[in-house]
Design a protein around this motif. Structure first.
Motif, PDB file in Angstrom:
ATOM      1  N   LYS A  95      27.957  16.025  -8.394  1.00 56.28           N
ATOM      2  CA  LYS A  95      27.087  14.941  -7.900  1.00 56.28           C
ATOM      3  C   LYS A  95      25.882  15.442  -7.131  1.00 56.28           C
ATOM      4  O   LYS A  95      24.981  14.667  -6.827  1.00 56.28           O
ATOM      5  CB  LYS A  95      27.887  14.045  -6.936  1.00 56.28           C
ATOM      6  N   ILE A  96      25.892  16.723  -6.724  1.00 55.06           N
ATOM      7  CA  ILE A  96      24.787  17.249  -5.902  1.00 55.06           C
ATOM      8  C   ILE A  96      24.314  18.567  -6.497  1.00 55.06           C
ATOM      9  O   ILE A  96      25.050  19.214  -7.254  1.00 55.06           O
ATOM     10  CB  ILE A  96      25.222  17.458  -4.426  1.00 55.06           C
ATOM     11  N   ALA A  97      23.075  18.953  -6.147  1.00 62.10           N
ATOM     12  CA  ALA A  97      22.487  20.131  -6.789  1.00 62.10           C
ATOM     13  C   ALA A  97      23.188  21.415  -6.370  1.00 62.10           C
ATOM     14  O   ALA A  97      23.410  22.307  -7.199  1.00 62.10           O
ATOM     15  CB  ALA A  97      20.996  20.207  -6.439  1.00 62.10           C
ATOM     16  N   ALA A  98      23.548  21.526  -5.084  1.00 58.07           N
ATOM     17  CA  ALA A  98      24.092  22.809  -4.624  1.00 58.07           C
ATOM     18  C   ALA A  98      24.842  22.661  -3.322  1.00 58.07           C
ATOM     19  O   ALA A  98      24.686  21.670  -2.594  1.00 58.07           O
ATOM     20  CB  ALA A  98      22.955  23.823  -4.438  1.00 58.07           C
ATOM     21  N   ILE A  99      25.652  23.674  -3.041  1.00 56.03           N
ATOM     22  CA  ILE A  99      26.293  23.801  -1.727  1.00 56.03           C
ATOM     23  C   ILE A  99      26.159  25.257  -1.295  1.00 56.03           C
ATOM     24  O   ILE A  99      26.269  26.158  -2.129  1.00 56.03           O
ATOM     25  CB  ILE A  99      27.784  23.387  -1.779  1.00 56.03           C
ATOM     26  N   ILE A 100      25.907  25.456  -0.022  1.00 52.89           N
ATOM     27  CA  ILE A 100      25.959  26.815   0.532  1.00 52.89           C
ATOM     28  C   ILE A 100      27.351  26.991   1.136  1.00 52.89           C
ATOM     29  O   ILE A 100      27.732  26.271   2.069  1.00 52.89           O
ATOM     30  CB  ILE A 100      24.908  27.032   1.640  1.00 52.89           C
ATOM     31  N   MET A 104      25.555  16.753 -13.679  1.00 56.59           N
ATOM     32  CA  MET A 104      24.840  17.792 -12.923  1.00 56.59           C
ATOM     33  C   MET A 104      25.824  18.881 -12.507  1.00 56.59           C
ATOM     34  O   MET A 104      26.918  18.577 -12.034  1.00 56.59           O
ATOM     35  CB  MET A 104      24.222  17.119 -11.679  1.00 56.59           C
ATOM     36  N   LEU A 105      25.417  20.134 -12.728  1.00 52.97           N
ATOM     37  CA  LEU A 105      26.272  21.249 -12.292  1.00 52.97           C
ATOM     38  C   LEU A 105      25.929  21.586 -10.845  1.00 52.97           C
ATOM     39  O   LEU A 105      24.769  21.793 -10.515  1.00 52.97           O
ATOM     40  CB  LEU A 105      26.026  22.457 -13.199  1.00 52.97           C
ATOM     41  N   THR A 106      26.934  21.593  -9.983  1.00 54.46           N
ATOM     42  CA  THR A 106      26.693  21.911  -8.574  1.00 54.46           C
ATOM     43  C   THR A 106      26.742  23.421  -8.382  1.00 54.46           C
ATOM     44  O   THR A 106      27.775  24.048  -8.611  1.00 54.46           O
ATOM     45  CB  THR A 106      27.757  21.227  -7.687  1.00 54.46           C
ATOM     46  N   GLN A 107      25.590  24.002  -8.009  1.00 55.58           N
ATOM     47  CA  GLN A 107      25.547  25.459  -7.780  1.00 55.58           C
ATOM     48  C   GLN A 107      26.251  25.792  -6.471  1.00 55.58           C
ATOM     49  O   GLN A 107      25.961  25.161  -5.448  1.00 55.58           O
ATOM     50  CB  GLN A 107      24.108  25.937  -7.605  1.00 55.58           C
ATOM     51  N   MET A 163      32.255  16.232  -3.964  1.00 53.65           N
ATOM     52  CA  MET A 163      30.847  16.190  -4.397  1.00 53.65           C
ATOM     53  C   MET A 163      30.529  16.993  -5.656  1.00 53.65           C
ATOM     54  O   MET A 163      29.388  16.962  -6.117  1.00 53.65           O
ATOM     55  CB  MET A 163      29.943  16.731  -3.271  1.00 53.65           C
ATOM     56  N   SER A 164      31.520  17.708  -6.202  1.00 51.57           N
ATOM     57  CA  SER A 164      31.237  18.546  -7.364  1.00 51.57           C
ATOM     58  C   SER A 164      30.674  17.687  -8.495  1.00 51.57           C
ATOM     59  O   SER A 164      31.215  16.619  -8.798  1.00 51.57           O
ATOM     60  CB  SER A 164      32.527  19.241  -7.812  1.00 51.57           C
ATOM     61  N   ALA A 173      24.450  20.577   0.093  1.00 49.57           N
ATOM     62  CA  ALA A 173      25.440  20.593   1.186  1.00 49.57           C
ATOM     63  C   ALA A 173      25.354  21.940   1.901  1.00 49.57           C
ATOM     64  O   ALA A 173      25.156  22.986   1.263  1.00 49.57           O
ATOM     65  CB  ALA A 173      26.836  20.365   0.641  1.00 49.57           C
ATOM     66  N   PHE A 174      25.483  21.893   3.214  1.00 46.45           N
ATOM     67  CA  PHE A 174      25.348  23.133   4.012  1.00 46.45           C
ATOM     68  C   PHE A 174      26.280  23.054   5.221  1.00 46.45           C
ATOM     69  O   PHE A 174      26.624  21.963   5.689  1.00 46.45           O
ATOM     70  CB  PHE A 174      23.883  23.322   4.450  1.00 46.45           C
ATOM     71  N   PRO A 175      26.672  24.236   5.736  1.00 51.45           N
ATOM     72  CA  PRO A 175      27.585  24.232   6.880  1.00 51.45           C
ATOM     73  C   PRO A 175      26.834  23.946   8.170  1.00 51.45           C
ATOM     74  O   PRO A 175      25.674  24.342   8.320  1.00 51.45           O
ATOM     75  CB  PRO A 175      28.109  25.673   6.897  1.00 51.45           C
ATOM     76  N   THR A 176      27.486  23.248   9.089  1.00 46.51           N
ATOM     77  CA  THR A 176      27.019  23.200  10.467  1.00 46.51           C
ATOM     78  C   THR A 176      28.199  23.647  11.332  1.00 46.51           C
ATOM     79  O   THR A 176      29.295  23.866  10.815  1.00 46.51           O
ATOM     80  CB  THR A 176      26.547  21.796  10.918  1.00 46.51           C
ATOM     81  N   GLU A 177      27.997  23.737  12.629  1.00 44.49           N
ATOM     82  CA  GLU A 177      29.084  24.166  13.512  1.00 44.49           C
ATOM     83  C   GLU A 177      30.158  23.093  13.659  1.00 44.49           C
ATOM     84  O   GLU A 177      31.235  23.356  14.200  1.00 44.49           O
ATOM     85  CB  GLU A 177      28.530  24.574  14.888  1.00 44.49           C
ATOM     86  N   THR A 178      29.875  21.870  13.158  1.00 42.59           N
ATOM     87  CA  THR A 178      30.869  20.795  13.251  1.00 42.59           C
ATOM     88  C   THR A 178      31.565  20.627  11.904  1.00 42.59           C
ATOM     89  O   THR A 178      32.722  21.011  11.745  1.00 42.59           O
ATOM     90  CB  THR A 178      30.202  19.475  13.670  1.00 42.59           C
ATOM     91  N   VAL A 179      30.855  20.045  10.949  1.00 48.07           N
ATOM     92  CA  VAL A 179      31.386  19.816   9.599  1.00 48.07           C
ATOM     93  C   VAL A 179      30.250  20.126   8.618  1.00 48.07           C
ATOM     94  O   VAL A 179      29.101  20.292   9.030  1.00 48.07           O
ATOM     95  CB  VAL A 179      31.860  18.344   9.426  1.00 48.07           C
TER      96      VAL A 179
END
Ligand code: TXA
Ligand code: MG
Length: 327
Positions: free
Chosen positions: A160-165, A1-4, A157-158, A25-31
């Motif tokens: 392994k997951i659909a996307a990261i912001i 799977m290509l992680t966008q 995670m590259s 995957a997405f940012p939060t104010e912690t991690v």
């Protein structure tokens, strides 16, 4: 799977992927968190697979509106409402009795569920756009330091997951405080971004340090670096650190010192925690990842004062340490 790799203006793409049952995957104010639709068992199963996380370690559900809570929990005590009013959105996770609609896979079969409202604007926009409660642990492989940048997430995670912001480094750098609100007094299961002092100024709270049973899953996922971590605390820490550094040199070991900027030394690789505890909190996981990347034999860490966020940082450092020397 290509992680966008998406930027924050592409939140709609991420929201669509979440609605389709993918992990983002997405940012939060912690991690950074690794999110999936909390009400979709198959989607949540993908989180556990991508992280290699044991099934009995429950996840936090992220929301943006209290209207979402009716579907997730059966209620909460008035003191919990005080904490919601004060600390949400922000780095406080409340454990409350769950509604049957919350799948067992999210809670590891417990009859409680952990909830938080993140304050990061990108996290809030994503939760609004997806219109779903999002289950999200930290977006690291289980047992690695939590990710505080998109780069850290991609390391783990590259593919392994659909996307990261990617919204750059997170601000806080250390995970939320997990507070069990199903017992009286409330009990801290994991120290985090909201401190014991802040909580106990408002409601009766028992600290983790008072021999509490840890959060379920706290036996897993302790970060153990490749290097041996020696954590030195107490009034005579500086002298002991000197001794440790000399011993490493005598044995020809590749060592680094992790400490506040004021303790920098020119004769050893230095992992700079910055000038105060809040900077240290934002850097700690990055520094530990750097330590691994450098292929060190030993990381000597100077302990921090155990109050406020310093208490949280020390919790994480103690778990990473092979040896704690109290001077
Ligand atoms: O800041 C954070 O909390 C980050 C961001 C992404 O929100 N998330 C995070 O999640 O650190 P995770 O999965 O790495 O840690 C969640 C902790 C674990 O120690 C877990 O055992 C505990 O929360 N937990 C989750 N559900 C629970 C429950 N029902 N009862 C007790 N502890 C629970
Ligand atoms: Mg985690």
């Amino acid at each position: 799977m290509l992680t966008q790799v998406l930027n924050p203006s592409q939140i709609d793409i991420a929201a669509t992927l979440l609605r389709q049952g993918e992990c983002v995957a997405f940012p939060t104010e912690t991690v950074y968190g690794l999110g999936a639709n909390a009400l979709d068992e198959k989607a949540v199963a993908k989180i556990f697979r991508a992280k290699g996380r044991p099934a009995d370690n429950p996840l936090i559900i992220h929301c943006h509106s209290r209207l979402q809570l009716a579907d997730l929990v059966t209620g909460w005590p008035p003191q919990a409402e005080v904490l919601m009013d004060t600390f949400w959105p922000g780095p406080l996770t409340l454990v409350l009795p769950k509604q049957p609609a919350v799948p067992d896979i999210v809670t590891g079969g417990l009859n409680t569920v952990a909830l938080r409202f993140p304050s990061h604007p990108v996290a809030i926009s994503l939760l609004q756009a997806a219109g779903l409660p999002i289950a999200a642990p930290s977006a690291n492989i289980s047992g690695r330091p939590s990710p505080t940048s998109a780069q850290h997430v991609l390391e783990d995670m590259s593919g392994k997951i659909a996307a990261i912001i990617d919204a750059g480094p997170t601000g806080g750098g250390i995970e939320s405080t997990v507070l069990d609100c199903t017992v009286s007094p409330f009990r801290i299961l994991r120290p985090g971004g909201v401190t014991y002092e802040e909580l106990s100024s408002l409601v009766a709270v028992k600290d983790t340090l008072e021999g509490a049973p840890p959060a379920p899953g706290a036996q897993y996922g302790h970060y153990s670096p490749v290097a041996r971590v020696v954590l030195v605390t107490g009034d005579r820490a500086k002298a002991e650190i000197n001794r440790q550094i000399d011993a490493c040199k005598a044995q020809g070991m590749k060592a680094a010192l992790m400490a506040f900027t004021e303790s920098r030394r020119p004769d050893i690789h230095f992992l700079d925690m910055g000038r105060d505890v809040s900077v240290a909190a934002s850097r700690i996981y990055h520094l530990l990842r750097q330590g691994d990347a450098l292929g060190l034999d030993v990381i000597i860490i100077e302990g921090l004062p155990e109050k406020g966020i310093g208490r949280t940082i020390m919790d994480r450092l103690r778990k990473a340490a092979a040896i704690v020397i109290n001077t």
